[in-house]
Design a protein around this motif. Sequence first.
Motif, PDB file in Angstrom:
ATOM      1  N   TRP A  42       0.831  -1.204   0.000  1.00 37.45           N
ATOM      2  CA  TRP A  42       0.000   0.000   0.000  1.00 37.45           C
ATOM      3  C   TRP A  42       0.868   1.258   0.000  1.00 37.45           C
ATOM      4  N   LYS A  45       1.941   2.047  -3.465  1.00 34.62           N
ATOM      5  CA  LYS A  45       0.822   2.581  -4.265  1.00 34.62           C
ATOM      6  C   LYS A  45       0.460   3.999  -3.824  1.00 34.62           C
ATOM      7  N   GLN A  46       0.480   4.224  -2.513  1.00 39.16           N
ATOM      8  CA  GLN A  46       0.149   5.546  -1.978  1.00 39.16           C
ATOM      9  C   GLN A  46       1.120   6.602  -2.501  1.00 39.16           C
ATOM     10  N   LEU A  49       0.266   7.383  -6.065  1.00 41.23           N
ATOM     11  CA  LEU A  49      -0.940   8.212  -6.155  1.00 41.23           C
ATOM     12  C   LEU A  49      -0.651   9.662  -5.813  1.00 41.23           C
ATOM     13  N   PHE A  65      -9.905  11.082  -0.546  1.00 37.25           N
ATOM     14  CA  PHE A  65      -9.666  10.269  -1.741  1.00 37.25           C
ATOM     15  C   PHE A  65      -8.622   9.191  -1.449  1.00 37.25           C
ATOM     16  N   LEU A  66      -7.536   9.562  -0.809  1.00 35.64           N
ATOM     17  CA  LEU A  66      -6.465   8.618  -0.521  1.00 35.64           C
ATOM     18  C   LEU A  66      -6.945   7.524   0.436  1.00 35.64           C
ATOM     19  N   GLU A  68     -10.028   6.423   0.736  1.00 38.14           N
ATOM     20  CA  GLU A  68     -10.917   5.549  -0.042  1.00 38.14           C
ATOM     21  C   GLU A  68     -10.107   4.569  -0.873  1.00 38.14           C
ATOM     22  N   GLN A  69      -9.034   5.046  -1.485  1.00 36.17           N
ATOM     23  CA  GLN A  69      -8.163   4.177  -2.269  1.00 36.17           C
ATOM     24  C   GLN A  69      -7.502   3.122  -1.379  1.00 36.17           C
ATOM     25  N   PHE A  73      -7.923  -0.883  -1.734  1.00 40.40           N
ATOM     26  CA  PHE A  73      -6.738  -1.701  -1.981  1.00 40.40           C
ATOM     27  C   PHE A  73      -6.569  -2.778  -0.909  1.00 40.40           C
ATOM     28  N   LYS A  78      -9.229  -4.191  -4.637  1.00 44.57           N
ATOM     29  CA  LYS A  78      -9.189  -3.289  -5.789  1.00 44.57           C
ATOM     30  C   LYS A  78      -7.760  -2.810  -5.973  1.00 44.57           C
ATOM     31  N   VAL A  80      -5.077   0.038  -7.358  1.00 46.93           N
ATOM     32  CA  VAL A  80      -5.029   1.482  -7.548  1.00 46.93           C
ATOM     33  C   VAL A  80      -4.705   1.724  -9.011  1.00 46.93           C
ATOM     34  N   GLU A  81      -5.569   2.446  -9.687  1.00 42.75           N
ATOM     35  CA  GLU A  81      -5.324   2.739 -11.096  1.00 42.75           C
ATOM     36  C   GLU A  81      -4.977   4.207 -11.245  1.00 42.75           C
TER      37      GLU A  81
END
Length: 90
Positions: A42, A45-46, A49, A65-66, A68-69, A73, A78, A80-81
């Motif tokens: 994570w 990915k963070q 983002l 937003f972060l 929620e992602q 994840f 899900k 992260v796109e």
Amino acid sequence: MARTVFCQKLQKEAEGLGFQLYPGELGEKIFNNISKEAWGQWQHKQTMLINEKHLNMMDPEHRTFLEEQMVGFLFENKDVEIEGYRPPEK
């Protein structure tokens, strides 16, 4: 001896986090159900983002937003796109 948890992200027993890294009820859920390995995934990915979307952590909307992602994840399987992002070629 390291603390182990059944990691909801990785679906296996794994080394747990050393302490609660995120505040509140969500932080407790992460501490009890997410492994060090999944948390490291994570964090990678963070960082992507924040950098790719130019997120400002002082902006409450960006923090929401972060979060929620992160929940998607770690707990909803899900990915992260990031629009337009392509991993570097090897």
